[in-house]
Design a protein around this motif. Structure first.
Motif, short mmCIF file in Angstrom:
data_model
loop_
_atom_site.label_atom_id
_atom_site.label_comp_id
_atom_site.label_asym_id
_atom_site.label_seq_id
_atom_site.Cartn_x
_atom_site.Cartn_y
_atom_site.Cartn_z
N ALA A 147 -7.97 5.07 -7.13
CA ALA A 147 -6.70 4.35 -6.93
C ALA A 147 -5.66 4.74 -7.97
O ALA A 147 -5.97 4.95 -9.15
CB ALA A 147 -6.95 2.85 -6.97
N CYS A 148 -4.41 4.85 -7.51
CA CYS A 148 -3.31 5.22 -8.40
C CYS A 148 -2.65 3.98 -9.02
O CYS A 148 -1.43 3.78 -8.92
CB CYS A 148 -2.26 6.01 -7.62
SG CYS A 148 -2.90 7.46 -6.78
N THR A 149 -3.45 3.15 -9.61
CA THR A 149 -2.94 1.93 -10.24
C THR A 149 -4.00 1.38 -11.19
O THR A 149 -5.14 1.86 -11.18
CB THR A 149 -2.60 0.87 -9.17
OG1 THR A 149 -1.97 -0.25 -9.80
CG2 THR A 149 -3.85 0.38 -8.46
N LEU A 163 -5.02 -1.09 -2.24
CA LEU A 163 -5.01 -0.09 -3.30
C LEU A 163 -4.26 1.15 -2.86
O LEU A 163 -4.46 1.65 -1.75
CB LEU A 163 -6.46 0.30 -3.67
CG LEU A 163 -7.30 -0.77 -4.36
CD1 LEU A 163 -8.74 -0.29 -4.49
CD2 LEU A 163 -6.74 -1.11 -5.73
N LEU A 221 -14.08 3.84 -4.80
CA LEU A 221 -12.69 3.81 -4.36
C LEU A 221 -11.76 3.37 -5.50
O LEU A 221 -10.64 3.88 -5.63
CB LEU A 221 -12.53 2.87 -3.17
CG LEU A 221 -13.08 3.37 -1.84
CD1 LEU A 221 -13.05 2.27 -0.79
CD2 LEU A 221 -12.29 4.59 -1.35
N LEU A 222 -12.22 2.44 -6.32
CA LEU A 222 -11.39 1.99 -7.45
C LEU A 222 -11.09 3.14 -8.40
O LEU A 222 -10.00 3.20 -8.99
CB LEU A 222 -12.13 0.88 -8.21
CG LEU A 222 -12.22 -0.50 -7.53
CD1 LEU A 222 -12.97 -1.48 -8.42
CD2 LEU A 222 -10.84 -1.04 -7.20
N THR A 230 -9.05 -4.18 -1.15
CA THR A 230 -9.30 -2.74 -1.18
C THR A 230 -8.23 -1.99 -0.40
O THR A 230 -7.77 -0.92 -0.80
CB THR A 230 -10.68 -2.41 -0.60
OG1 THR A 230 -11.68 -3.14 -1.30
CG2 THR A 230 -10.99 -0.93 -0.72
N TYR A 243 -9.50 7.56 6.37
CA TYR A 243 -9.17 6.36 5.60
C TYR A 243 -9.63 5.10 6.34
O TYR A 243 -10.26 4.21 5.76
CB TYR A 243 -7.66 6.30 5.34
CG TYR A 243 -7.21 5.06 4.62
CD1 TYR A 243 -7.23 4.99 3.23
CD2 TYR A 243 -6.76 3.94 5.33
CE1 TYR A 243 -6.81 3.84 2.57
CE2 TYR A 243 -6.35 2.79 4.68
CZ TYR A 243 -6.38 2.75 3.29
OH TYR A 243 -5.99 1.62 2.64
N PHE A 289 -3.68 5.07 -2.76
CA PHE A 289 -4.42 6.32 -2.99
C PHE A 289 -3.43 7.46 -2.78
O PHE A 289 -3.07 7.80 -1.65
CB PHE A 289 -5.59 6.45 -2.02
CG PHE A 289 -6.61 5.35 -2.16
CD1 PHE A 289 -7.54 5.37 -3.18
CD2 PHE A 289 -6.62 4.29 -1.27
CE1 PHE A 289 -8.47 4.36 -3.32
CE2 PHE A 289 -7.55 3.27 -1.39
CZ PHE A 289 -8.48 3.30 -2.42
N THR A 328 -6.77 -0.86 -12.10
CA THR A 328 -7.73 -1.57 -11.24
C THR A 328 -8.54 -2.62 -11.99
O THR A 328 -9.57 -3.07 -11.49
CB THR A 328 -8.69 -0.56 -10.58
OG1 THR A 328 -9.40 0.16 -11.61
CG2 THR A 328 -7.95 0.42 -9.69
N ASN A 387 0.84 -1.19 0.00
CA ASN A 387 0.00 0.00 0.00
C ASN A 387 0.88 1.25 0.00
O ASN A 387 1.65 1.47 0.93
CB ASN A 387 -0.90 -0.03 1.25
CG ASN A 387 -2.00 1.02 1.18
OD1 ASN A 387 -1.82 2.05 0.55
ND2 ASN A 387 -3.09 0.73 1.84
N SER A 430 -0.41 4.34 -0.09
CA SER A 430 -1.41 5.38 0.05
C SER A 430 -0.88 6.56 0.84
O SER A 430 -0.27 6.40 1.90
CB SER A 430 -2.66 4.81 0.74
OG SER A 430 -3.62 5.83 0.87
#
Length: 311
Positions: free
Chosen positions: A187-189, A165, A183-184, A162, A93, A167, A191, A3, A5
């Motif tokens: 996300a910085c990826t 992921l 949330l998806l 989740t 979060y 963020f 998904t 993670n 995030s």
């Protein structure tokens, strides 16, 4: 994947950013929430106080369904009500992850409880001579254990992927709650794989169980041809309540999760129906369509009035 995030809180846009609309939402959701909690707990209290009803598997399951509805709406409604009083709506979060976990825990358990209720009706109508031996207290206890275990496993799978992921950019959620697809989007990826997991763990399960329930009720209806007119009427009345609750629960669930992670303008309305209105409608359906529940509620209210007068 670890993670990465950097987001410590999310900003919720809510139903609307119009102050006048927020005031209306505040009043409506508050009244609905109070009615939902009171209605479901009234059914629980009425059944628990009636030994004859509590000893029946159908009402035993109804107690758990009412408790789950009260818990499910309590995951979303209080936060939504409070947010209507503030211009900026935020959730930490950890609070966001907890909302995802508890929401799917109670809804996952409810799926299994509804399935158990359908099985109970199948045995009662299709195998009446063996009903008491099949639907014994041991099996009912096992089914409730399966419901909580299944809900927990479903929810823990959701929260495990989740929480992985990352963020690291925008933290604004165009919703009134935390859920998987909103949330998806943040996300910085990539998904894509996570989206497939959501569809598999939520959408396809909803479709599969909903289809099984429809088949079971079709079998029940087919078997009713051998019953008397009075027996058919009573069975149809009971099954009608179950079918109504099943449809109200599963159709929005299928719409929400058995599709790609794309946003629709009415997603919020569907989610309100799932988490706010359905838990309110369930006790209304059972209370008004079930003579035994109505009688139990009347007896409970009479006893409470007598106690209050004596005091």
């Amino acid at each position: 994947m670890q993670n990465q995030s950097f987001v410590t809180e999310f900003v919720l846009l809510g139903i609307s950013q119009n102050p006048d609309v927020q005031k209306i939402v505040f009043i409506i959701v508050l009244l609905v929430y109070i009615a939902t909690i009171c209605g479901n707990l009234l059914i629980v209290a009425a059944i628990i106080s009636n030994a004859a009803l509590l000893g029946s598997p159908m009402y035993f399951f109804l107690v758990f369904l009412s408790l789950l509805d009260a818990c499910l709406t309590s995951v979303i409604a209080p936060k939504m009500i409070i947010d209507c009083l503030y211009e900026k709506k935020t959730i930490s979060y950890g609070g966001c992850m907890m909302q995802v976990f508890t929401g799917h825990l109670f809804s996952g358990a409810e799926v299994i409880v509804l399935t158990a209720m359908a099985y109970d009706r199948y045995v009662a109508i299709c195998k009446p001579l063996h009903y008491s031996s099949i639907m014994n207290s041991r099996l009912c206890g096992i089914l409730m254990g399966v419901a909580w275990t299944g809900g927990f496993l479903h929810s823990i799978i959701q929260i495990l992927f989740t929480s992985q992921l990352p963020f690291c950019g925008p933290n604004i959620i165009d919703h009134f709650m935390c859920d998987l697809y909103p949330l998806l989007k943040l996300a910085c990826t990539d998904t894509y794989v996570f989206s497939l997991l959501v569809v598999a763990n939520s959408g396809l399960i909803c479709i599969l169980i909903f289809s099984m329930l429809l088949v079971s009720y079709a079998v029940i209806l087919f078997s009713l041809r051998n019953h008397s007119t009075e027996g058919q009427r009573k069975a149809l009345s009971t099954c009608g309540s179950h079918v109504a609750v099943v449809v109200l629960f599963f159709i929005p669930c299928i719409f929400e999760y058995a599709r790609p992670p794309v946003s629709f303008s009415f997603d919020k309305i569907v989610e309100i129906f799932c988490t706010i209105l359905t838990p309110l409608l369930n006790p209304l359906i059972y209370a008004f369509r079930n003579k035994e529940v109505k009688n139990a509620i009347s007896k409970l209210c009479s006893r409470l009035m007598i106690v209050s007068v004596e005091k």
